[in-house]
Design a protein around this motif. Structure first.
Motif, PDB file in Angstrom:
ATOM      1  N   VAL A 504      29.471  31.208 -44.330  1.00  0.00           N
ATOM      2  CA  VAL A 504      28.303  31.678 -45.078  1.00  0.00           C
ATOM      3  C   VAL A 504      28.296  33.197 -45.128  1.00  0.00           C
ATOM      4  O   VAL A 504      28.638  33.869 -44.151  1.00  0.00           O
ATOM      5  N   ARG A 505      27.915  33.766 -46.274  1.00  0.00           N
ATOM      6  CA  ARG A 505      27.781  35.206 -46.409  1.00  0.00           C
ATOM      7  C   ARG A 505      26.395  35.630 -45.951  1.00  0.00           C
ATOM      8  O   ARG A 505      25.410  34.927 -46.189  1.00  0.00           O
ATOM      9  N   LEU A 506      26.333  36.792 -45.299  1.00  0.00           N
ATOM     10  CA  LEU A 506      25.071  37.260 -44.724  1.00  0.00           C
ATOM     11  C   LEU A 506      24.187  37.903 -45.788  1.00  0.00           C
ATOM     12  O   LEU A 506      23.912  39.105 -45.775  1.00  0.00           O
ATOM     13  N   GLU A 507      23.730  37.091 -46.687  1.00  0.00           N
ATOM     14  CA  GLU A 507      22.846  37.547 -47.756  1.00  0.00           C
ATOM     15  C   GLU A 507      21.829  36.469 -48.067  1.00  0.00           C
ATOM     16  O   GLU A 507      22.201  35.306 -48.279  1.00  0.00           O
ATOM     17  N   ARG A 549      33.627  38.603 -40.493  1.00  0.00           N
ATOM     18  CA  ARG A 549      34.630  39.440 -41.149  1.00  0.00           C
ATOM     19  C   ARG A 549      34.044  39.988 -42.444  1.00  0.00           C
ATOM     20  O   ARG A 549      33.030  39.484 -42.958  1.00  0.00           O
ATOM     21  N   TYR A 550      34.690  41.031 -42.965  1.00  0.00           N
ATOM     22  CA  TYR A 550      34.351  41.492 -44.304  1.00  0.00           C
ATOM     23  C   TYR A 550      34.946  40.514 -45.311  1.00  0.00           C
ATOM     24  O   TYR A 550      36.047  39.976 -45.099  1.00  0.00           O
ATOM     25  N   VAL A 551      34.219  40.256 -46.387  1.00  0.00           N
ATOM     26  CA  VAL A 551      34.706  39.343 -47.409  1.00  0.00           C
ATOM     27  C   VAL A 551      36.061  39.845 -47.920  1.00  0.00           C
ATOM     28  O   VAL A 551      36.213  41.014 -48.279  1.00  0.00           O
ATOM     29  N   GLY A 552      37.034  38.965 -47.900  1.00  0.00           N
ATOM     30  CA  GLY A 552      38.383  39.325 -48.324  1.00  0.00           C
ATOM     31  C   GLY A 552      39.341  39.526 -47.174  1.00  0.00           C
ATOM     32  O   GLY A 552      40.561  39.531 -47.376  1.00  0.00           O
ATOM     33  N   GLN A 553      38.807  39.730 -45.951  1.00  0.00           N
ATOM     34  CA  GLN A 553      39.685  39.864 -44.800  1.00  0.00           C
ATOM     35  C   GLN A 553      40.264  38.499 -44.414  1.00  0.00           C
ATOM     36  O   GLN A 553      39.637  37.455 -44.637  1.00  0.00           O
ATOM     37  N   VAL A 554      41.453  38.523 -43.811  1.00  0.00           N
ATOM     38  CA  VAL A 554      42.108  37.284 -43.395  1.00  0.00           C
ATOM     39  C   VAL A 554      41.606  36.848 -42.025  1.00  0.00           C
ATOM     40  O   VAL A 554      41.371  35.663 -41.777  1.00  0.00           O
ATOM     41  N   HIS A 555      41.439  37.808 -41.109  1.00  0.00           N
ATOM     42  CA  HIS A 555      41.051  37.483 -39.742  1.00  0.00           C
ATOM     43  C   HIS A 555      39.650  37.997 -39.448  1.00  0.00           C
ATOM     44  O   HIS A 555      39.210  39.010 -40.003  1.00  0.00           O
ATOM     45  N   GLU A 556      38.984  37.297 -38.531  1.00  0.00           N
ATOM     46  CA  GLU A 556      37.637  37.670 -38.144  1.00  0.00           C
ATOM     47  C   GLU A 556      37.626  38.191 -36.715  1.00  0.00           C
ATOM     48  O   GLU A 556      38.600  38.047 -35.983  1.00  0.00           O
ATOM     49  N   CYS A 557      36.527  38.830 -36.326  1.00  0.00           N
ATOM     50  CA  CYS A 557      36.359  39.238 -34.926  1.00  0.00           C
ATOM     51  C   CYS A 557      35.061  38.648 -34.402  1.00  0.00           C
ATOM     52  O   CYS A 557      34.124  38.372 -35.160  1.00  0.00           O
ATOM     53  N   ASP A 567      15.728  35.233 -39.295  1.00  0.00           N
ATOM     54  CA  ASP A 567      15.174  35.221 -40.641  1.00  0.00           C
ATOM     55  C   ASP A 567      15.975  36.197 -41.496  1.00  0.00           C
ATOM     56  O   ASP A 567      16.954  36.787 -41.036  1.00  0.00           O
ATOM     57  N   GLU A 568      15.579  36.371 -42.724  1.00  0.00           N
ATOM     58  CA  GLU A 568      16.366  37.202 -43.636  1.00  0.00           C
ATOM     59  C   GLU A 568      16.471  38.633 -43.131  1.00  0.00           C
ATOM     60  O   GLU A 568      17.536  39.259 -43.219  1.00  0.00           O
ATOM     61  N   ALA A 569      15.388  39.164 -42.560  1.00  0.00           N
ATOM     62  CA  ALA A 569      15.418  40.544 -42.052  1.00  0.00           C
ATOM     63  C   ALA A 569      16.383  40.671 -40.874  1.00  0.00           C
ATOM     64  O   ALA A 569      17.028  41.710 -40.692  1.00  0.00           O
ATOM     65  N   ALA A 570      16.504  39.605 -40.081  1.00  0.00           N
ATOM     66  CA  ALA A 570      17.367  39.657 -38.892  1.00  0.00           C
ATOM     67  C   ALA A 570      18.848  39.710 -39.255  1.00  0.00           C
ATOM     68  O   ALA A 570      19.673  40.078 -38.424  1.00  0.00           O
ATOM     69  N   LEU A 571      19.178  39.353 -40.499  1.00  0.00           N
ATOM     70  CA  LEU A 571      20.582  39.420 -40.895  1.00  0.00           C
ATOM     71  C   LEU A 571      21.119  40.848 -40.809  1.00  0.00           C
ATOM     72  O   LEU A 571      22.316  41.047 -40.574  1.00  0.00           O
ATOM     73  N   GLU A 572      20.229  41.830 -40.995  1.00  0.00           N
ATOM     74  CA  GLU A 572      20.667  43.221 -40.895  1.00  0.00           C
ATOM     75  C   GLU A 572      21.107  43.546 -39.461  1.00  0.00           C
ATOM     76  O   GLU A 572      22.018  44.355 -39.262  1.00  0.00           O
ATOM     77  N   ARG A 573      20.461  42.931 -38.477  1.00  0.00           N
ATOM     78  CA  ARG A 573      20.875  43.136 -37.079  1.00  0.00           C
ATOM     79  C   ARG A 573      22.263  42.566 -36.845  1.00  0.00           C
ATOM     80  O   ARG A 573      23.090  43.167 -36.140  1.00  0.00           O
ATOM     81  N   LEU A 574      22.537  41.397 -37.444  1.00  0.00           N
ATOM     82  CA  LEU A 574      23.871  40.809 -37.299  1.00  0.00           C
ATOM     83  C   LEU A 574      24.925  41.682 -37.963  1.00  0.00           C
ATOM     84  O   LEU A 574      26.006  41.904 -37.413  1.00  0.00           O
ATOM     85  N   LYS A 575      24.605  42.206 -39.144  1.00  0.00           N
ATOM     86  CA  LYS A 575      25.556  43.078 -39.836  1.00  0.00           C
ATOM     87  C   LYS A 575      25.831  44.335 -39.009  1.00  0.00           C
ATOM     88  O   LYS A 575      26.985  44.758 -38.861  1.00  0.00           O
ATOM     89  N   ALA A 576      24.776  44.938 -38.478  1.00  0.00           N
ATOM     90  CA  ALA A 576      24.945  46.163 -37.684  1.00  0.00           C
ATOM     91  C   ALA A 576      25.811  45.891 -36.456  1.00  0.00           C
ATOM     92  O   ALA A 576      26.666  46.714 -36.091  1.00  0.00           O
ATOM     93  N   VAL A 595      29.513  41.072 -45.657  1.00  0.00           N
ATOM     94  CA  VAL A 595      29.953  40.446 -44.410  1.00  0.00           C
ATOM     95  C   VAL A 595      29.734  38.941 -44.498  1.00  0.00           C
ATOM     96  O   VAL A 595      28.720  38.479 -45.027  1.00  0.00           O
ATOM     97  N   GLU A 596      30.693  38.185 -43.961  1.00  0.00           N
ATOM     98  CA  GLU A 596      30.533  36.736 -43.921  1.00  0.00           C
ATOM     99  C   GLU A 596      30.807  36.204 -42.522  1.00  0.00           C
ATOM    100  O   GLU A 596      31.571  36.793 -41.748  1.00  0.00           O
ATOM    101  N   VAL A 597      30.171  35.094 -42.205  1.00  0.00           N
ATOM    102  CA  VAL A 597      30.374  34.383 -40.944  1.00  0.00           C
ATOM    103  C   VAL A 597      31.347  33.244 -41.203  1.00  0.00           C
ATOM    104  O   VAL A 597      31.331  32.628 -42.275  1.00  0.00           O
ATOM    105  N   VAL A 598      32.204  32.976 -40.216  1.00  0.00           N
ATOM    106  CA  VAL A 598      33.133  31.850 -40.306  1.00  0.00           C
ATOM    107  C   VAL A 598      32.724  30.733 -39.354  1.00  0.00           C
ATOM    108  O   VAL A 598      32.656  29.563 -39.741  1.00  0.00           O
ATOM    109  N   ASN A 599      32.452  31.095 -38.090  1.00  0.00           N
ATOM    110  CA  ASN A 599      32.070  30.120 -37.078  1.00  0.00           C
ATOM    111  C   ASN A 599      30.948  30.687 -36.227  1.00  0.00           C
ATOM    112  O   ASN A 599      30.798  31.905 -36.119  1.00  0.00           O
TER     113      ASN A 599
END
Length: 692
Positions: A504-507, A549-557, A567-576, A595-599
């Motif tokens: 899922v993308r963080l948007e 990972r950033y959208v388009g990257q092969v590997h995640e961290c 909630d939607e506002a908290a997504l900014e904390r995850l991005k940061a 930014v997108e989440v994989v797992n």
């Protein structure tokens, strides 16, 4: 008195360590030879040794223990020696060879080496069976499951004597029904087989990693199951009132039934307890950033904790097999007391990874070994007591050590024996420093921000030299250092990891709602499991992590976060948090990129009551523990320096020693180089500080 004791057992390659703690605060360490052919025999021998030295019978310990904890190398040894179960794999047709294709490349470090041989397959080709079924990346069914293919696989496996079966289908994490139905058929046709279902064991995106993890688990499950059954039965025969707990590679305890089903979690269980021990040891000084180094006879293990949390690795190649589940990162190097010194084709001095082991052992053991080892060098340098190790029970022969170094190294290199010995000491230290950098610098951490913690019987002779090379200015050495992993077990919590795919993308609010629902579901399940294990609500803690990972990257961290409402506002904390971690790892971030989440993963822990700390009485001054001097060498020139030697048994809390000096404990020797001071704390920990 009920629940008077707590027993930790750590089975190593040469010795099995036992830590026995009681409610009075006394903590004692015992060592028995490991018995790889029958690991339970070492437990029997160790309990017999405890009775011999303390008079406390095995039945009295076990029946009056709140916890008996076992860290085992059974799974690790089976994987190293390729002595696991006869295993079959049921995979999506056309994907039977994913474990052999290995994403099209060799492990890092060997990717471009044409001479590097392929890994040995845990499941040979004729035991991999493809079935017609296919799920696509949306979770939709493209091809229904052909159940007759699964039945054909079972008939084949029965003919071949397969003991364990792994099932792993493409995109099963988004549609698990095909794997679930295949598992029903296997259980129906092969009721005695051990079964591993990939989407249940490791429900994460990445088909190769999931399949390889399932195969490793299936390969080890029958071995661990038989071991758990034997150990549990033995402890029940001794009157155990509580089930035996087993230490996992994720740094927590688990019941035997969990280890039997999720055997991959027990692969590296021994050294995985070191970070917990390090944090407990460092707690009186509020130390959260600790690197622990453990040097034994053949290997050197390194673990790291930062901000009170251990380094955890996922999706790693362990012993050449990809394993996805979270494991405490343990960097292992072939550097120990038995590491052999030799001269390479360029005429350069090298140390290890070959080892003299315990048989015949270093030359100074006088058991037939004639090769120069790290232990021989430390003896020639004066660091070890020529009267013998382990309180004199293991005598050392200085002349044999000198002869081995002289014959194989000093004369060929045109050096004195002392110079060659110091060269050996320096090179093995450099090898260990490079390994320490792999868990610190290469993970984005500055080792100078950490303290160094000593574990293992052989580490104390090298600990200040290692700290000096790394720029670390504080070192901790517990009186229990030689059995630190067993000690870590008795102070660890029960811990389980619950994971789920989350592409899922963080948007937007929908993304926040989906992530929040996933975490809540995982944590409700984990909390229910721990409550069923007897833990009350206020003793259960939760930690979260996301693979991002950033959208388009092969590997995640992996990004670790505290639980908070999503909630939607908290997504900014995850991005940061992701931007910060990405910059820490790779020196840059892209705040403007999506930014997108994989797992996602939740680690659920049940806090176990800790035993009382060791308490050391105040000392009478270091001079009261001084029992002589020895000539020691602290420089490449090989010049000898008379150096004081102190008895650890006679030192008390507050006693302070200025280096150069040596402290001799019964199971370890601590070398304090010039420029360092050591002070014994009431908790039984030597705090070594650099004076500069």
């Amino acid at each position: 008195m009920p629940n008077q004791y707590r027993l930790g057992i750590d089975a190593g390659g040469t010795f099995t360590d036992f830590i026995l703690a009681d409610r009075a605060g006394e903590v004692r360490i015992f060592k028995a030879l490991s018995t790889p052919q029958d690991p339970t025999q070492a437990i029997r021998n160790g309990l017999a040794l405890i009775e011999e030295e303390t008079g406390i019978k095995a039945h009295d310990i076990v029946s009056n223990a709140d916890l008996c904890i076992n860290g085992t190398t059974v799974g690790l040894n089976a994987l190293i020696q390729h002595k696991g179960a006869r295993t079959g794999l049921i995979a999506t047709a056309g994907h039977e060879d994913s474990i052999e294709i290995r994403l099209g490349h060799k492990e890092d470090g060997y990717r471009y080496d044409p001479e590097y041989p392929p890994a040995r397959m845990l499941v040979p080709r004729y035991l991999r069976h493809g079935v017609r079924e296919r799920v696509v990346s949306t979770g939709a069914v493209h091809t229904p499951l052909h159940e007759e293919d699964v039945r054909d696989a079972c008939h084949h496996f029965l003919r071949e004597g397969v003991e364990s079966v792994a099932i792993s289908f493409v995109w099963s994490v988004l549609h698990a029904e095909h794997e679930a139905r295949a598992a029903e058929i296997v259980r129906e046709m092969m009721p005695g087989v051990r079964l591993t279902v990939g989407s249940q064991l490791y429900p994460q995106v990445r088909e190769y990693t999931r399949t390889s993890t399932a195969v490793v688990n299936a390969y080890l499950a029958p071995i661990l199951s038989r071991y758990v059954e034997a150990v549990d039965g033995y402890f029940r025969s001794l009157g155990a009132k509580n089930p035996v707990r087993y230490f996992q590679s994720n740094g927590g305890l688990a019941l035997g039934s969990v280890v039997s089903d999720q055997s991959v979690y027990a692969i590296n269980s021994g050294p995985a307890s070191a970070p917990q021990a390090a944090l407990y040891i460092g707690e009186p000084w509020d130390l959260q950033n600790i690197i622990t180094v453990d040097m034994g006879g053949t290997s050197f293990d390194i673990t790291l904790t930062r901000d009170g949390r251990a380094n955890v690795s996922k999706n790693i190649d362990f012993l050449r097999y990809r394993i996805g589940i979270p494991m405490i990162q343990v960097e292992t190097l072939g550097a120990g007391g038995g590491s052999i010194g030799w001269i390479d084709s360029m005429g350069l001095l090298q140390m290890g990874p070959q080892s003299a082991g315990s048989e015949p052992g270093p030359a100074c053991y006088d058991q037939g070994g004639d090769k120069p080892t790290t232990t021989d060098a430390n003896l020639v340098l004066g660091y070890l007591n020529p009267g013998g190790l382990v309180g004199g029970r293991l005598p050392l022969d200085v002349s044999k050590a000198r002869a081995a170094i002289d014959t194989h190294l000093a004369k060929p290199l045109g050096l004195t024996v002392e110079q060659a010995a110091y060269g050996m000491f320096t090179i093995v230290n450099n090898n260990m420093v490079n390994a320490i950098r792999r868990v610190s610098v290469e993970r984005g951490y500055d080792p100078r921000d950490f303290v160094l913690n000593c574990a293992g019987g052989a580490t104390g002779a090298h600990i200040t030299a290692l700290a000096r090379e790394m720029g670390i200015r504080r070192v901790l050495v517990s009186k229990l250092a030689s059995g630190l992993c067993a000690y870590g077990q008795i102070i660890s919590d029960v811990k389980y990891n619950y994971i789920a795919p989350a592409p899922v993308r963080l948007e937007g609010a929908a993304a926040a709602e989906r992530l929040d629902g996933l975490f809540r579901g995982l944590e409700a399940r984990g909390t229910a499991d721990l409550k069923g294990d007897g833990f009350i609500e206020d003793r259960i803690t939760i930690r979260r992590s996301l693979d991002m990972r950033y959208v388009g990257q092969v590997h995640e961290c992996t990004v670790d976060v505290d639980p908070f409402p999503l909630d939607e506002a908290a997504l900014e904390r995850l991005k940061a948090a992701f931007h910060a971690r990405h910059k820490e790892l790779y020196t840059y971030s892209e705040p403007g990129s999506m930014v997108e989440v994989v797992n996602v993963e939740s680690a659920i822990s049940g806090r176990v009551e800790k035993p009382r700390r060791m308490l050391i009485a105040p000392g009478k001054g270091a001079d009261a523990a001084l029992f002589g001097t020895r000539g020691m060498i602290f420089s490449a020139e090989g010049a000898e320096r008379r150096t004081p030697v102190y008895s650890g048994e006679l030192l008390g809390a507050g006693d302070r020693i200025v280096g150069p000096a040596v402290i001799e404990e019964v199971t370890t020797t601590i070398v304090i180089e010039p420029g360092w001071t050591a002070e014994l704390a009431p908790s039984g920990v030597y705090v070594l500080d650099h004076a500069g």
